[in-house]
Design a protein around this motif. Structure first.
Motif, PDB file in Angstrom:
ATOM      1  N   SER A  46       0.831  -1.207   0.000  1.00 56.17           N
ATOM      2  CA  SER A  46       0.000   0.000   0.000  1.00 56.17           C
ATOM      3  C   SER A  46       0.863   1.253   0.000  1.00 56.17           C
ATOM      4  O   SER A  46       0.594   2.222  -0.727  1.00 56.17           O
ATOM      5  CB  SER A  46      -0.923   0.015   1.218  1.00 56.17           C
ATOM      6  OG  SER A  46      -1.757  -1.124   1.248  1.00 56.17           O
ATOM      7  N   LEU A  93       2.362   1.979  -3.324  1.00 57.56           N
ATOM      8  CA  LEU A  93       1.408   2.341  -4.368  1.00 57.56           C
ATOM      9  C   LEU A  93       0.687   3.661  -4.110  1.00 57.56           C
ATOM     10  O   LEU A  93      -0.169   4.060  -4.902  1.00 57.56           O
ATOM     11  CB  LEU A  93       0.355   1.229  -4.520  1.00 57.56           C
ATOM     12  CG  LEU A  93       0.866  -0.132  -4.987  1.00 57.56           C
ATOM     13  CD1 LEU A  93      -0.296  -1.129  -5.055  1.00 57.56           C
ATOM     14  CD2 LEU A  93       1.552  -0.035  -6.343  1.00 57.56           C
ATOM     15  N   PHE A 117      -3.821   1.493  -4.849  1.00 52.55           N
ATOM     16  CA  PHE A 117      -4.566   0.405  -4.232  1.00 52.55           C
ATOM     17  C   PHE A 117      -3.994   0.235  -2.825  1.00 52.55           C
ATOM     18  O   PHE A 117      -2.801   0.448  -2.610  1.00 52.55           O
ATOM     19  CB  PHE A 117      -4.379  -0.905  -4.995  1.00 52.55           C
ATOM     20  CG  PHE A 117      -5.271  -1.081  -6.194  1.00 52.55           C
ATOM     21  CD1 PHE A 117      -5.793  -2.324  -6.491  1.00 52.55           C
ATOM     22  CD2 PHE A 117      -5.565  -0.027  -7.043  1.00 52.55           C
ATOM     23  CE1 PHE A 117      -6.604  -2.513  -7.609  1.00 52.55           C
ATOM     24  CE2 PHE A 117      -6.360  -0.195  -8.158  1.00 52.55           C
ATOM     25  CZ  PHE A 117      -6.888  -1.444  -8.442  1.00 52.55           C
ATOM     26  N   THR A 173      -7.319  -2.943  -2.829  1.00 59.67           N
ATOM     27  CA  THR A 173      -8.361  -2.384  -3.689  1.00 59.67           C
ATOM     28  C   THR A 173      -8.220  -0.858  -3.748  1.00 59.67           C
ATOM     29  O   THR A 173      -7.517  -0.266  -2.924  1.00 59.67           O
ATOM     30  CB  THR A 173      -9.765  -2.730  -3.153  1.00 59.67           C
ATOM     31  OG1 THR A 173      -9.975  -2.055  -1.900  1.00 59.67           O
ATOM     32  CG2 THR A 173      -9.923  -4.235  -2.953  1.00 59.67           C
ATOM     33  N   LEU A 228      -6.209  -6.440  -6.507  1.00 57.30           N
ATOM     34  CA  LEU A 228      -4.876  -7.014  -6.474  1.00 57.30           C
ATOM     35  C   LEU A 228      -4.929  -8.019  -5.334  1.00 57.30           C
ATOM     36  O   LEU A 228      -5.333  -7.670  -4.215  1.00 57.30           O
ATOM     37  CB  LEU A 228      -3.850  -5.906  -6.196  1.00 57.30           C
ATOM     38  CG  LEU A 228      -2.363  -6.186  -6.414  1.00 57.30           C
ATOM     39  CD1 LEU A 228      -2.090  -6.534  -7.870  1.00 57.30           C
ATOM     40  CD2 LEU A 228      -1.546  -4.960  -6.008  1.00 57.30           C
ATOM     41  N   ALA A 235      -4.205 -10.074 -10.390  1.00 60.19           N
ATOM     42  CA  ALA A 235      -4.803  -8.750 -10.529  1.00 60.19           C
ATOM     43  C   ALA A 235      -5.852  -8.790 -11.631  1.00 60.19           C
ATOM     44  O   ALA A 235      -5.719  -9.540 -12.597  1.00 60.19           O
ATOM     45  CB  ALA A 235      -3.738  -7.704 -10.860  1.00 60.19           C
ATOM     46  N   LEU A 252       4.243  -7.658  -6.271  1.00 61.18           N
ATOM     47  CA  LEU A 252       2.894  -7.103  -6.259  1.00 61.18           C
ATOM     48  C   LEU A 252       2.869  -5.698  -6.861  1.00 61.18           C
ATOM     49  O   LEU A 252       1.946  -5.339  -7.614  1.00 61.18           O
ATOM     50  CB  LEU A 252       2.341  -7.066  -4.834  1.00 61.18           C
ATOM     51  CG  LEU A 252       1.760  -8.389  -4.313  1.00 61.18           C
ATOM     52  CD1 LEU A 252       1.643  -8.372  -2.796  1.00 61.18           C
ATOM     53  CD2 LEU A 252       0.394  -8.669  -4.941  1.00 61.18           C
ATOM     54  N   HIS A 300       0.820  -4.671 -10.239  1.00 61.22           N
ATOM     55  CA  HIS A 300      -0.091  -3.529 -10.257  1.00 61.22           C
ATOM     56  C   HIS A 300       0.264  -2.578 -11.398  1.00 61.22           C
ATOM     57  O   HIS A 300      -0.612  -2.139 -12.153  1.00 61.22           O
ATOM     58  CB  HIS A 300      -0.037  -2.800  -8.915  1.00 61.22           C
ATOM     59  CG  HIS A 300      -0.880  -1.567  -8.844  1.00 61.22           C
ATOM     60  ND1 HIS A 300      -0.433  -0.336  -9.272  1.00 61.22           N
ATOM     61  CD2 HIS A 300      -2.152  -1.371  -8.389  1.00 61.22           C
ATOM     62  CE1 HIS A 300      -1.378   0.568  -9.090  1.00 61.22           C
ATOM     63  NE2 HIS A 300      -2.433  -0.035  -8.555  1.00 61.22           N
ATOM     64  N   ARG A 301       1.543  -2.260 -11.531  1.00 61.66           N
ATOM     65  CA  ARG A 301       1.981  -1.338 -12.576  1.00 61.66           C
ATOM     66  C   ARG A 301       1.673  -1.887 -13.967  1.00 61.66           C
ATOM     67  O   ARG A 301       1.303  -1.133 -14.871  1.00 61.66           O
ATOM     68  CB  ARG A 301       3.491  -1.088 -12.430  1.00 61.66           C
ATOM     69  CG  ARG A 301       4.052  -0.088 -13.431  1.00 61.66           C
ATOM     70  CD  ARG A 301       5.496   0.244 -13.141  1.00 61.66           C
ATOM     71  NE  ARG A 301       6.364  -0.913 -13.266  1.00 61.66           N
ATOM     72  CZ  ARG A 301       7.010  -1.489 -12.255  1.00 61.66           C
ATOM     73  NH1 ARG A 301       6.884  -1.011 -11.017  1.00 61.66           N
ATOM     74  NH2 ARG A 301       7.784  -2.532 -12.460  1.00 61.66           N
ATOM     75  N   THR A 338      -0.760  -3.972 -14.807  1.00 64.77           N
ATOM     76  CA  THR A 338      -2.180  -4.244 -15.055  1.00 64.77           C
ATOM     77  C   THR A 338      -3.100  -3.053 -14.769  1.00 64.77           C
ATOM     78  O   THR A 338      -4.312  -3.151 -14.997  1.00 64.77           O
ATOM     79  CB  THR A 338      -2.669  -5.439 -14.215  1.00 64.77           C
ATOM     80  OG1 THR A 338      -2.458  -5.156 -12.819  1.00 64.77           O
ATOM     81  CG2 THR A 338      -1.934  -6.712 -14.595  1.00 64.77           C
ATOM     82  N   ILE A 339      -2.551  -1.951 -14.290  1.00 65.28           N
ATOM     83  CA  ILE A 339      -3.416  -0.848 -13.881  1.00 65.28           C
ATOM     84  C   ILE A 339      -4.235  -0.297 -15.054  1.00 65.28           C
ATOM     85  O   ILE A 339      -5.393   0.083 -14.889  1.00 65.28           O
ATOM     86  CB  ILE A 339      -2.605   0.272 -13.189  1.00 65.28           C
ATOM     87  CG1 ILE A 339      -3.554   1.319 -12.582  1.00 65.28           C
ATOM     88  CG2 ILE A 339      -1.610   0.902 -14.152  1.00 65.28           C
ATOM     89  CD1 ILE A 339      -4.508   0.767 -11.559  1.00 65.28           C
TER      90      ILE A 339
END
Length: 226
Positions: free
Chosen positions: A49, A52, A59, A91, A103, A116, A204, A208-209, A211-212
């Motif tokens: 968290s 991000l 998220f 989330t 995620l 994700a 993770l 995230h990067r 699939t964002i």
């Protein structure tokens, strides 16, 4: 690399839980489960968290976005009272109820995985996403290529064998494979070492990067972009 308290003993404890999946054993080892698995897992979610917070769409997750170990066995053939893995979400709102785009981290005795995307959306939301795939095929193509270039693949989670109702005319569409999906999820298996040495956090963040843009594409399709 920061470590979070996941050790070889943590995985041994999961093995013991699998071998002794009953209430007596669980209550005897409840504190041990908390110290070696639940609290370290929550620390990992909070570390991600923090990484991000300045992302294109932050998220977040915490102990409140973890899934409990208790299983609901009221209508299940499998009557084991406890899950044999640790799972939790990150989330956009930091709430477990906010599960449109997720995620997810899954710690199991073999290592587990991270994932994700969108999991088992309702038909109305799925159709809104499908319409956007068709209307903005170029953008969706760019997104899927970016994910592929990053080294990820979409998981085949209960795909429809034929086109969904109303989409038969698009059977030859470039995104027909995705139109048949009920979940658009990108996943990656993790080794035990990734949890022990803390590289799960880096993985993770990378997922995230990568699939964002997919998740923003879907959230916009269902009117939840902001």
């Amino acid at each position: 690399m920061t470590t979070f308290g996941i050790t070889k003993k943590s995985f041994q404890l999961l093995d013991k839980l699998a071998a002794n999946n009953n209430r007596e054993w669980y209550h005897e080892h409840k504190e041990e489960l908390r110290e070696q698995l639940i609290d370290p897992f929550a620390d990992i979610l909070e570390a991600v968290s923090g990484k991000l917070k300045n992302a294109k769409r932050p998220f977040s997750g915490s102990k409140q976005t973890m899934f409990r170990l208790y299983r609901d066995v009221r209508f299940a053939k499998d009557k084991r009272p406890y899950k044999e893995h640790i799972g939790g979400l990150l989330t956009p709102s930091g709430s477990k109820k906010d599960d449109a785009a997720i995620l997810y981290a899954h710690l199991a005795n073999n290592g587990g995985f991270i994932a994700a995307g969108f999991y088992r959306w309702e038909t109305k939301a799925l159709n809104q996403l499908r319409e956007r795939m068709i209307e903005d095929a170029k953008t969706f193509r760019t997104i899927t290529r970016k994910i592929s270039k990053a080294g990820y693949e979409f998981s085949e989670i209960e795909p429809l064998k034929s086109m969904p109702r109303g989409y038969a005319p698009y059977a030859d569409h470039e995104h027909a494979r995705f139109l048949r999906m009920r979940s658009l999820v990108v996943s990656q298996n993790l080794s035990k070492e990734a949890w022990i040495d803390g590289t799960v956090v880096k993985e993770l963040v990378k997922l995230h990067r990568s699939t964002i843009d997919l998740m923003l594409f879907g959230l916009e399709a269902i009117g939840q972009r902001s």
